[in-house]
Each structure stands twice: as C-alpha cells, then as structure tokens.
Design a protein around this motif. Structure first.
Motif, PDB file in Angstrom:
ATOM      1  N   ILE A  95      -7.683   5.037  -2.471  1.00  9.27           N
ATOM      2  CA  ILE A  95      -6.626   6.056  -2.617  1.00  9.27           C
ATOM      3  C   ILE A  95      -6.730   6.765  -3.967  1.00  9.27           C
ATOM      4  CG2 ILE A  95      -5.031   4.955  -1.020  1.00  9.27           C
ATOM      5  CD1 ILE A  95      -3.569   3.704  -3.328  1.00  9.27           C
TER       6      ILE A  95
ATOM      7  N   ARG B  81       0.788   4.461  -2.650  1.00  9.45           N
ATOM      8  CA  ARG B  81       0.586   5.840  -2.189  1.00  9.45           C
ATOM      9  C   ARG B  81       1.751   6.741  -2.594  1.00  9.45           C
ATOM     10  NH1 ARG B  81      -0.807   5.994   4.026  1.00  9.45           N
ATOM     11  NH2 ARG B  81      -1.058   8.196   3.472  1.00  9.45           N
ATOM     12  N   SER B  82       2.966   6.172  -2.728  1.00  6.90           N
ATOM     13  CA  SER B  82       4.138   7.009  -2.994  1.00  6.90           C
ATOM     14  C   SER B  82       4.295   7.346  -4.472  1.00  6.90           C
ATOM     15  CB  SER B  82       5.414   6.317  -2.498  1.00  6.90           C
ATOM     16  OG  SER B  82       5.634   5.099  -3.202  1.00  6.90           O
TER      17      SER B  82
ATOM     18  N   LEU C 282       0.832  -1.195   0.000  1.00 10.52           N
ATOM     19  CA  LEU C 282       0.000   0.000   0.000  1.00 10.52           C
ATOM     20  C   LEU C 282       0.876   1.257   0.000  1.00 10.52           C
ATOM     21  CD1 LEU C 282      -2.773   1.282   0.144  1.00 10.52           C
ATOM     22  CD2 LEU C 282      -2.684   1.066   2.645  1.00 10.52           C
ATOM     23  N   ALA C 283       2.003   1.180   0.694  1.00 10.82           N
ATOM     24  CA  ALA C 283       2.914   2.331   0.740  1.00 10.82           C
ATOM     25  C   ALA C 283       3.434   2.664  -0.653  1.00 10.82           C
ATOM     26  CB  ALA C 283       4.082   2.039   1.680  1.00 10.82           C
TER      27      ALA C 283
ATOM     28  N   THR D 157      -8.969  -1.254  -2.246  1.00  4.82           N
ATOM     29  CA  THR D 157      -7.807  -0.484  -1.789  1.00  4.82           C
ATOM     30  C   THR D 157      -7.429   0.596  -2.795  1.00  4.82           C
ATOM     31  OG1 THR D 157      -6.948  -2.403  -0.572  1.00  4.82           O
ATOM     32  CG2 THR D 157      -5.388  -0.636  -1.103  1.00  4.82           C
TER      33      THR D 157
END
Length: 577
Positions: free
Chosen positions: A531, A494-495, A490-491, A527
């Motif tokens: 985002i 998001r990045s 997930l990181a 998910t």
C-alpha cells in the motif's frame, strides 16, 4: 507639607492601606492660641497629637512638638510663644500620606525621612477627613501582613503548603493515637479545560468557590490547605476509616455541583486520595506529614487513572511503591520545568539499502536530582493527566526544529522523527505549532517526521485523519509507531495518511530464533509495501536480526546494534554493519 500619591487594591478582611489602620483625631483651627493647645494636651495625657486645619489643608501637631517648643532650650519657650497660634507650632517638615497608600509603600516612605522624623505619628488623609496612625502600628501590622502572606494562598485565603507543614507538625506532635491521623489529597478534574476555554478569571472563581465548599466540609480541628494549582490537602486528626471516607465522599459530591461563572454553569469533579498513618508507616527520610502527603497523592493518581470523580486508597500490598513514585514524579515536574531539566537525545535509523544514518528519532530524557533517571514511560502519562504534555510537546517541536536547522547549517542534514501525544492530536494544536516552528527555524518540512501510536488515532479517527492530512499537505512525513501492539488492521493503514510503519520491538525480539515471528514480520513488511508505505523495525540488537530484516526487505532499522540514543554531538557519522 507634601502628600505622596498612591493606590492599593482592596482585599476583603485584611488591612491593606493606611486608612484601614488609622484612627480619627481631634482637630483645631490654624488660629487656635498655643495656650489652648497646651491646655488640650494637659487635659488628656493619652492624647498624642492634634490636626491643625487651615484653608482646607491639614497638618499634624504632636504632643512632643508642642512640649519641645514651649519648653525652649533655655526654658523661655512659654513666654516667647505666648501669642503664637497652632499653625505657627507646626514643624516645617510636616507631611501627610494618602489613606489609599499600601502599608509597604508607607513604610518605605517613612524610612526615607530624616532619622529624627521617622518615629513621629503619621497624618493620613482620607475621603472622610484626616486621621492619624503611629509608626509602630504600621510596622507591626506590616510584619503581620508579611507573615500572613508567607503562610497563606493569596487567591483562596487558605493556608499554603508551608502553613500546612507548620500547623500539621504541631497537630501531629500533640496526637496521642497516631493511627487516627489521615490526609486527603484533592485534585480537580477538568480544571485546565475550563482555564483554556473560559479564561483564568473563571478558573480563579472556581478555585475560590471550591475552597469555600471545602471549608464547609472539613471539621474545625482539620487543617485545610491549597497545595498549588488545583490541588488541595486536608490533615485530619482523631479520625477513623468511616469518618475519613465520609468526608472524602462529601468532597467529591461538593465538587460535582456546577459553579456559576459569568452566567455559565461550569462543571468540574474531584479525584481524592486518602491515606491514614497506618497505611504509611515510618519512613526515615520523611516526616509523618510528608509521608502521608506522598501516599495520599499517589492514591489521588490512582483515582484519576480509575476514571476520576472518586475516592481511592493504596492497598499497601505492592501497589504503593509505583504509585507513590508516580506521585513523587508529579511533584518533581514543576522543578524540572523551572530548571529546564528535560533534554533530547537522538537515536539513528539506518537505511538498510545504503547504510546511511541520516535519519534519527528524537527521544525525551529527564534526570532528576532526587529520582535519578526517569523514563518517558513514567513521566509522559503523568504529563498527559496533568495537562503538561501540551507544554512539553510544544517545547520539543521547537527544539527538534532548532536542531534540524543546526545540522542543515553544518552540511549534515538529518530527518528527525518526533513523537506526538494523542492529547496533542485531540487538542488540534499540533499542526499550527509544528508549522510555526518550521517557519521560525527555516527548516524544510521533509526533514520532520511525526510519529503517532495506534491509540492516538483510534480514540478519535476522523479528527486524527484531519490533523494528519494537514501535516501531510505541509510536506511532513507521518509514521505509525509501535505497530502491532494495539488494534491494527489493514483498513486502518489504508485510512490514515501515513508514509511509514514502525514495527514494535516486541515483534523483532525473536525473529532470528522463531520462524513464526519472522513470518509475521515479513507479512507486515509486505503488506505495508503493497500500500506504498516504508517500514522501520525497532529494537534491533543482534546481527542475525539485522540480516534477516535485510532479507525481508525492511527499509530502515533502529536499535542498540546501530546506536543508543545519544546527545546531538555524539551521533555516529556512519555505520560499518
């Protein structure tokens, strides 16, 4: 007399101009009596010509001309010319050629002369004075030069592939024990980077220097050749395993010593593939040498894939076939580029909410006359190793934009997704190349989507983020392809400045029969939506898969159920699924 100006580059160790071939010649003054000229020729029956000097000019006077003049048509020549001088004996059409003139240009000039004058000796003017050369010498040496050029590499002076085949065939035919024949296939690692960074002159210096090192390593009986680019091959006759490995190790060690170019210490290394006749066996469609070259080339690829700067050999137990095929693919790639054998097919992506097919993915295709259809999964990794990925990548970006423009002009605009190699990201060329292609073809940026894989960004995350952010700022969409097959998190989602996540086919295959797979795919979709990313599912082949993805609120799908990849003119206009 006419003098034809010309210049030719000087190459060490070879005859390249008339001055190298011409010899000194006896001179006489213009006022020398003809009787003295006659006496000089009679005294030396081997003398073919003299040079007549008058006020800083030079003229060639041949034995043939003197004898013809003194004989005369009725035999009165000597009496008529009793008081003549050397300058009066010189024919009107006398000419000279500069010593710097190349042999090829000299031959062309001679062939332009009248038939009767083509076979005389030629006066050659040099800084050291006049010289002379026979026409037969020029053409004989020119023939030798042409044969040398046809059989040798012009840069390193090593035999080329043709000479290797000629000499190699002769060496193999004279061999009693075929098991003691071997080939080394050598490729320099990091050579392209030096060419790109320091220029082709530095690259040429390294190739010449490495060729000299190879000459010192191989044995006198071995046949060393430059195959092309930064690739070399050595045919060894009467060698055993221990000797072969020792020579191969010396090649790797020899390449590791830095090269000094224009004050810089430049570093390369060598990947070496080895093959002995016992590794190969007879192949009906190939000569022994071709079979050895193919297997050693495959072994060289194995060395590169294992980390470079080492020696590798195929084990012969199931390993040879795919690696040898890779070697053949690599050797066929230059021909594919030369004949423009690559083309793009497009696979539609269906919007699940509307059924719209206005988005496609561009997929590179190659069908080779020898190999047949070659999968991108085969040739893309090889291009990445060779550096050709930058060349094909730039071409794909340009063609995609050109096709997008055609659809736009036809009133059927389509958004096109195009795959980008990790090496294109690492080289920082993708942004300027794509932006330039968009401007050239006047394509709005929102019609292009760049697809990257997880491996592309994880290798150098900060650099990847910077490149992708520039693309986003230019209005280009970014999709993370094959999601779930690498080290996704997930990181990571998001990045990265993403717009889309593409779920790999391996997760979609069993969602209509495996509740756990369906649950996993549903979690990915939720998910991504959370985002702000859209989701595309790949590899949809069955109606039940499609319905379940609708239920899971997937945004778009692609796969054989919708359409296979097709040529631009064969794309379906709509979908009734």
């Amino acid at each position: 007399m006419s003098t034809i100006p010309d210049t030719a580059p000087n190459r060490v160790g070879r005859v390249v101009c008339l001055a190298d071939l011409a010899t000194s010649v006896q001179q006489v003054t213009a006022t020398t009596p003809v009787s003295e000229i006659d006496r000089i020729f009679r005294a030396n029956r081997q003398l073919r010509s003299l040079v007549v000097r008058e006020a800083g000019s030079f003229f060639l006077l041949t034995r043939e001309q003197v004898e013809f003049t003194l004989t005369g048509r009725l035999g009165y020549g000597r009496g008529l010319h009793a008081r003549s001088t050397a300058i009066q004996m010189v024919p009107e059409n006398s000419f000279a050629l500069p010593g710097a003139m190349s042999l090829a240009n000299a031959a062309q000039r001679i062939l332009e002369l009248p038939e009767g004058n083509r076979y005389r000796d030629v006066l050659v003017l040099t800084d050291e004075g006049p010289r002379v050369v026979s026409v037969s010498q020029i053409f004989e040496r020119l023939s030798t030069e042409f044969r040398y050029a046809a059989l040798h590499d012009s840069l390193t002076r090593l035999p080329n592939r043709r000479q290797l085949e000629e000499s190699g065939a002769a060496s193999i035919e004279g061999t009693v024990d075929m098991t003691r024949i071997a080939v080394l296939y050598i490729d320099l690692d990091g050579f392209k980077a030096i060419n790109d960074t320091f220029g082709h002159q530095a690259g040429d210096e390294i190739l010449v220097g490495f060729a000299d090192r190879l000459r010192d390593i191989v044995r006198p009986a071995d046949v060393l050749a430059r195959i092309g680019g930064d690739e070399f091959a050595v045919l060894l006759v009467d060698v055993d395993d221990v000797q072969l490995l020792a020579i191969a190790d010396q090649v790797v060690l020899g390449a590791s010593v830095p090269f000094v170019c224009d004050g810089h210490l430049l570093h390369v290394s060598a990947s070496v593939g080895i093959a002995m006749a016992g590794d190969v066996g007879a192949e009906r469609e190939l000569s022994w040498l071709d079979a050895l070259l193919r297997h050693s080339d495959g072994a060289m690829l194995k060395a590169k894939q294992a980390g470079k700067r080492q020696v590798a050999r195929l084990d012969g137990h199931g390993e040879a076939a795919p690696i040898v095929r890779n070697a053949l693919i690599r050797r066929r790639l230059p021909q594919a580029f030369a004949t423009r054998a690559f083309n793009l097919h497009y696979q539609p992506q269906m919007d699940l909410a509307s059924g719209d097919l206005s988005a496609v993915e561009a997929l590179l295709r190659w069908t080779d006359p020898i190999l047949g259809p070659v999968s991108p999964a085969e040739f893309i990794p090889i291009m990445e190793l060779s550096g050709d990925i930058h060349r094909i990548g730039q071409g794909v970006l340009n063609e995609v934009c050109a096709q997008a423009r055609l659809w736009l002009d036809a009133g059927t605009p389509r958004r096109v997704a195009v795959n980008v190699s990790p090496l294109q990201l690492a080289a920082r060329t993708i942004v300027p190349e794509l932006v330039e292609a968009l401007h050239r073809h006047r394509v709005p940026a929102h019609l292009i989507e760049v697809e990257i894989t997880e491996g592309a960004v994880i290798t150098d995350l900060p650099r990847a983020i910077g490149q992708l952010q520039q693309l986003r700022e230019a209005g280009i969409s970014i999709a993370l392809d094959d999601y779930g097959t690498g080290f996704s998190s997930l990181a990571l989602l998001r990045s990265l400045p993403l717009t889309t996540v593409k779920i790999d086919k391996s997760f979609v295959d069993n969602i209509d029969s495996s509740p756990s797979d369906a649950l996993l795919v549903g979690g990915i979709i939720d998910t991504a939506h959370a985002i702000g990313l859209s989701v595309t599912a790949e590899g949809v082949e069955r109606q039940d898969q499609l319905q379940l993805l609708r239920d899971l609120r997937c945004d778009t799908v692609q796969g054989y159920l919708i359409s296979r990849p097709v040529a631009p003119g064969d794309l379906p206009q709509g979908c009734s699924i």
